[in-house]
Design a protein around this motif. Structure first.
Motif, PDB file in Angstrom:
ATOM      1  N   ILE A  26       0.832  -1.208   0.000  1.00  0.00           N
ATOM      2  CA  ILE A  26       0.000   0.000   0.000  1.00  0.00           C
ATOM      3  C   ILE A  26       0.865   1.257   0.000  1.00  0.00           C
ATOM      4  N   SER A  27       1.874   1.277   0.867  1.00  0.00           N
ATOM      5  CA  SER A  27       2.739   2.463   0.928  1.00  0.00           C
ATOM      6  C   SER A  27       3.529   2.632  -0.360  1.00  0.00           C
ATOM      7  N   GLN A  28       4.022   1.543  -0.941  1.00  0.00           N
ATOM      8  CA  GLN A  28       4.756   1.637  -2.201  1.00  0.00           C
ATOM      9  C   GLN A  28       3.859   2.138  -3.330  1.00  0.00           C
ATOM     10  N   TYR A  29       2.637   1.653  -3.364  1.00  0.00           N
ATOM     11  CA  TYR A  29       1.702   2.107  -4.400  1.00  0.00           C
ATOM     12  C   TYR A  29       1.413   3.596  -4.253  1.00  0.00           C
ATOM     13  N   ALA A  30       1.217   4.056  -3.009  1.00  0.00           N
ATOM     14  CA  ALA A  30       0.926   5.473  -2.775  1.00  0.00           C
ATOM     15  C   ALA A  30       2.110   6.348  -3.180  1.00  0.00           C
ATOM     16  N   VAL A  31       3.322   5.923  -2.849  1.00  0.00           N
ATOM     17  CA  VAL A  31       4.508   6.708  -3.206  1.00  0.00           C
ATOM     18  C   VAL A  31       4.668   6.799  -4.720  1.00  0.00           C
ATOM     19  N   LEU A  73       3.603   5.056 -11.569  1.00  0.00           N
ATOM     20  CA  LEU A  73       2.820   3.855 -11.795  1.00  0.00           C
ATOM     21  C   LEU A  73       2.812   3.514 -13.279  1.00  0.00           C
ATOM     22  N   ASP A 110       2.403   6.451  -6.941  1.00  0.00           N
ATOM     23  CA  ASP A 110       1.300   7.245  -7.492  1.00  0.00           C
ATOM     24  C   ASP A 110       1.577   8.736  -7.347  1.00  0.00           C
ATOM     25  N   ASP A 111       2.090   9.153  -6.196  1.00  0.00           N
ATOM     26  CA  ASP A 111       2.430  10.562  -5.990  1.00  0.00           C
ATOM     27  C   ASP A 111       3.550  11.017  -6.919  1.00  0.00           C
ATOM     28  N   TRP A 112       4.482  10.135  -7.214  1.00  0.00           N
ATOM     29  CA  TRP A 112       5.613  10.489  -8.071  1.00  0.00           C
ATOM     30  C   TRP A 112       5.322  10.297  -9.562  1.00  0.00           C
TER      31      TRP A 112
END
Length: 277
Positions: A123-128, A135, A130-132
């Motif tokens: 979850i944290s990797q996906y969020a990071v 993806l 996505d912000d950068w």
């Protein structure tokens, strides 16, 4: 003497049996890739690819999505391999050759990070990513792979660096070489086996990984080869096993070729290091 000879033969026979058991699934995959679907679904198994052909391989190579997935996997693996080996080498060199505040804490942190399950970070990797905006990008997936591979690679290279005596560099510096020159001319060639071993580990992890790619690469045009293979199975209610086996064989070929090339260089590096040492 006879008992030792008999025991040696028994151990050799056991090793051959275990090797055959290990190699049989690989053989079954390859020989099934040459057989048509009706032969694979027959009640009597075919242990030899008699009467088979290259039709399954042609179907895979004619699939544009396979070539796209191959390019994505190649890009991700190359980025992961270069970044992981480079950063791990620098970190291993620092903790093995230099004494600094927090060194033991850093080594302990490397061990602790290895114990964290990969699924706990999805979850944290996906969020990071996505912000950068990373993806569905090869660079984004490679970044996640580097973070996953780096702790073990650092620990592996640390042993190789620590095994090279620092006195070799000091003797070269006494003979007139600079510290950098002594490192690259004396120490670095002796570390080649460790770099190659780390590269093999990074290549295998990046090329065959599935779960992280499933989370990061959600667009059909950005799938890696394991995702492409899984999509091939899901696309058919009655799985075309000939097509699946041909795709699996083609996916395994680059790994085998890379390992054979690197194995030769690894052996040469070990012999070279023994002579120079």
């Amino acid at each position: 003497m006879r008992r030792r000879a008999l025991a040696g033969r028994l151990w050799a026979l056991l090793a051959l049996v275990l090797a055959a058991l290990w190699a049989f699934p690989v053989y079954w995959m390859v020989q099934s890739a040459f057989l048509p679907t009706n032969r694979l679904r027959a009640p009597d198994p075919s242990f030899l690819p008699l009467g088979g052909g290259l039709a399954n391989f042609r179907r895979v190579l004619d699939d544009a999505s396979f070539l796209t997935a191959f390019r994505v996997s190649l890009a991700v693996t190359a980025l992961t391999l270069v970044a992981a080996v480079l950063f791990a080498f620098l970190a291993a060199l620092a903790i093995s050759r230099y004494r600094f505040r927090g060194r033991r804490s850093f080594v302990l942190a490397v061990l602790v990070v290895q114990m964290i399950p990969a699924e706990a970070l999805f979850i944290s990797q996906y969020a990071v990513l996505d912000d950068w905006g990373l993806l569905n990008r090869a660079a984004g997936l490679a970044l996640v792979y580097v973070a996953a591979i780096l702790p073990f690679t650092v620990w592996m290279l640390r042993g190789f660096v620590a095994g090279v005596p620092v006195e070799l560099e000091e003797a070269a510096m006494v003979d007139g070489l600079s510290r950098t020159g002594a490192f690259f001319r004396i120490t670095f060639p002796l570390l080649a086996p460790g770099l190659v071993a780390s590269g093999v580990y990074g290549f295998l992890q990046a090329w065959n990984e599935y779960t992280l790619a499933l989370v990061v690469m959600t667009e059909p045009g950005q799938r890696t080869l394991p995702l492409w293979l899984q999509g091939l199975v899901e696309a058919n209610r009655a799985t075309d096993w000939g097509l699946v086996m041909a795709g699996s064989t083609l996916i395994a070929v680059p790994v085998i070729v890379f390992f054979l090339l690197v194995q030769h260089r690894l052996t040469a590096g070990l012999v070279s290091g023994a002579v120079k040492g």
